[in-house]
Design a protein around this motif. Structure first.
Motif, PDB file in Angstrom:
ATOM      1  N   ASP A  26       0.801  -1.361  -0.012  1.00 53.94           N
ATOM      2  CA  ASP A  26       0.003   0.022   0.052  1.00 53.94           C
ATOM      3  C   ASP A  26       0.876   1.261   0.123  1.00 53.94           C
ATOM      4  N   ASP A  27       0.480   2.299  -0.815  1.00 56.28           N
ATOM      5  CA  ASP A  27       1.229   3.589  -0.861  1.00 56.28           C
ATOM      6  C   ASP A  27       0.623   4.419   0.197  1.00 56.28           C
ATOM      7  N   ASP A  31      -1.741   8.320   3.317  1.00 52.85           N
ATOM      8  CA  ASP A  31      -2.235   8.315   4.564  1.00 52.85           C
ATOM      9  C   ASP A  31      -1.534   9.212   5.549  1.00 52.85           C
ATOM     10  N   VAL A  32      -0.316   9.235   5.203  1.00 51.32           N
ATOM     11  CA  VAL A  32       0.752  10.314   5.921  1.00 51.32           C
ATOM     12  C   VAL A  32       0.215  11.668   5.755  1.00 51.32           C
ATOM     13  N   LEU A  33       0.070  12.249   4.448  1.00 47.96           N
ATOM     14  CA  LEU A  33      -0.722  13.491   4.353  1.00 47.96           C
ATOM     15  C   LEU A  33      -1.853  13.792   4.920  1.00 47.96           C
ATOM     16  N   THR A  34      -2.780  12.611   4.691  1.00 47.09           N
ATOM     17  CA  THR A  34      -4.271  12.922   5.196  1.00 47.09           C
ATOM     18  C   THR A  34      -4.033  12.989   6.891  1.00 47.09           C
ATOM     19  N   LEU A  35      -3.198  12.208   7.489  1.00 42.62           N
ATOM     20  CA  LEU A  35      -3.152  12.299   8.936  1.00 42.62           C
ATOM     21  C   LEU A  35      -2.686  13.721   9.436  1.00 42.62           C
ATOM     22  N   HIS A 158      -8.151   6.927  -0.627  1.00 37.84           N
ATOM     23  CA  HIS A 158      -8.992   7.413  -1.299  1.00 37.84           C
ATOM     24  C   HIS A 158      -9.281   8.851  -0.800  1.00 37.84           C
ATOM     25  N   PHE A 159      -8.953   9.748  -1.529  1.00 40.60           N
ATOM     26  CA  PHE A 159      -9.389  11.241  -1.060  1.00 40.60           C
ATOM     27  C   PHE A 159      -9.695  12.089  -2.168  1.00 40.60           C
ATOM     28  N   THR A 209       5.023  15.081  -5.414  1.00 43.85           N
ATOM     29  CA  THR A 209       5.231  13.874  -4.585  1.00 43.85           C
ATOM     30  C   THR A 209       4.678  12.580  -5.489  1.00 43.85           C
ATOM     31  N   GLY A 210       3.798  12.717  -6.462  1.00 44.34           N
ATOM     32  CA  GLY A 210       3.471  11.910  -7.142  1.00 44.34           C
ATOM     33  C   GLY A 210       2.501  10.717  -6.617  1.00 44.34           C
ATOM     34  N   ILE A 211       1.728  11.102  -5.598  1.00 42.92           N
ATOM     35  CA  ILE A 211       0.685  10.527  -4.815  1.00 42.92           C
ATOM     36  C   ILE A 211      -0.367  10.304  -6.104  1.00 42.92           C
ATOM     37  N   PRO A 212      -0.899   9.146  -6.094  1.00 43.96           N
ATOM     38  CA  PRO A 212      -1.870   8.927  -7.363  1.00 43.96           C
ATOM     39  C   PRO A 212      -2.968   9.836  -7.517  1.00 43.96           C
ATOM     40  N   GLU A 213      -3.655  10.203  -6.289  1.00 44.95           N
ATOM     41  CA  GLU A 213      -4.799  11.051  -6.422  1.00 44.95           C
ATOM     42  C   GLU A 213      -4.638  12.553  -6.297  1.00 44.95           C
ATOM     43  N   LEU A 214      -3.266  12.862  -6.370  1.00 47.09           N
ATOM     44  CA  LEU A 214      -2.716  14.096  -6.127  1.00 47.09           C
ATOM     45  C   LEU A 214      -1.966  14.616  -7.356  1.00 47.09           C
ATOM     46  N   ARG A 215      -2.052  14.551  -8.480  1.00 41.05           N
ATOM     47  CA  ARG A 215      -1.191  14.656  -9.654  1.00 41.05           C
ATOM     48  C   ARG A 215      -1.305  16.091 -10.140  1.00 41.05           C
ATOM     49  N   ASN A 216      -2.313  16.954 -10.088  1.00 38.88           N
ATOM     50  CA  ASN A 216      -2.380  18.377 -10.650  1.00 38.88           C
ATOM     51  C   ASN A 216      -3.406  19.263  -9.864  1.00 38.88           C
TER      52      ASN A 216
END
Length: 264
Positions: A26-27, A31-35, A158-159, A209-216
């Motif tokens: 799991d990436d 989770d780190v960013l959300t927390l 997922h966020f 950072t390349g987080i899948p759901e935070l690209r642009n």
């Protein structure tokens, strides 16, 4: 993806053991960013005199799809409570959670009131936070409560409004998870709205950072829409109250919880 439950001796002789989950597959960066954002929200609320009893546990991403997550001891998932109470259909009973927590604690009237207050305040915090951040996959195995009554969410894969679908059907239709088993939210939303630019800038910083759901920058538009900067405080209070009643009336939340318990 099966995680390891690890218990370390504390370097402090009188300190408690340190318990973590070690995960591979799991990436955990998301989770780190959300927390981290939950901790910031908690700080913003406390600065306004609102202690909403949040519990943003520790999480460290140590490599590519590797990391460690703090175990919150003396806690249980909402799914676990309903299973112990008799199974999936206990989701439909409004007193299931309250009765479980009372049964697990030797409570006098004062302690019982404190436990319910913890639950009320933390429920309010996480309803607002998960709505503003667009946290998805909110089934009852991803929502937990401590024996002291503090509710908290886990697993933030997922966020920003990236909700899960099944066979093209949107499974999560409520603005946040708020059922008759939670009953009692108010507050917090307008405090976060006043920090709209600050919260959006934090996400902008993380775009590289390349987080899948935070690209642009388009991914961040969910946050701007959720915070409704076009409304004044009174209008925003009415808006979030409408979302509360929308969540209470959303039957798909119950259905998802029942199906999840039956499937697991």
């Amino acid at each position: 993806k099966l995680p390891l439950w690890l218990v370390f001796d504390n370097a402090e002789d009188l300190g408690p053991n340190v318990t973590i989950i070690f995960k591979e597959g799991d990436d955990l960066r998301q989770d780190v960013l959300t927390l981290q954002l939950l901790r910031i929200m908690d700080r913003l609320w406390k600065e306004q005199g609102m202690d909403l009893r949040m519990n943003p546990y520790g999480c460290v991403s140590t490599g590519d799809e590797l990391g460690m997550i703090e175990v919150v001891l003396n806690s249980i998932t909402m799914a676990g409570i309903n299973k112990k109470a008799g199974g999936a259909l206990k989701v439909l009973k409004s007193k299931t959670v309250d009765s479980f927590l009372i049964s697990k604690n030797n409570l006098n009237e004062e302690k019982e009131e404190k436990m319910r207050d913890n639950f009320t305040q933390s429920s309010a915090a996480y309803c607002v936070a998960t709505y503003v951040l667009g946290i998805g996959d909110r089934h009852n195995d991803n929502i937990m409560v401590t024996m002291a009554g503090n509710l908290f969410h886990i697993d933030f894969g997922h966020f920003l409004g990236n909700y899960k679908t099944k066979f093209g059907i949107k499974r999560e239709r409520a603005p946040f998870v708020f059922t008759h088993q939670y009953q009692a939210v108010m507050g917090a939303y307008n405090t976060l709205r006043r920090e709209t630019s600050f919260l959006i800038n934090l996400f902008h910083i993380m775009l590289s950072t390349g987080i899948p759901e935070l690209r642009n920058t388009k991914d961040i538009e969910y946050l701007r829409d959720a915070l409704r900067s076009d409304l004044n405080d009174q209008e925003a209070s009415r808006f979030i109250e409408e979302r509360i009643y929308e969540a209470l009336g959303c039957k798909t939340t119950w259905v998802n919880d029942i199906i999840h318990i039956m499937a697991h």
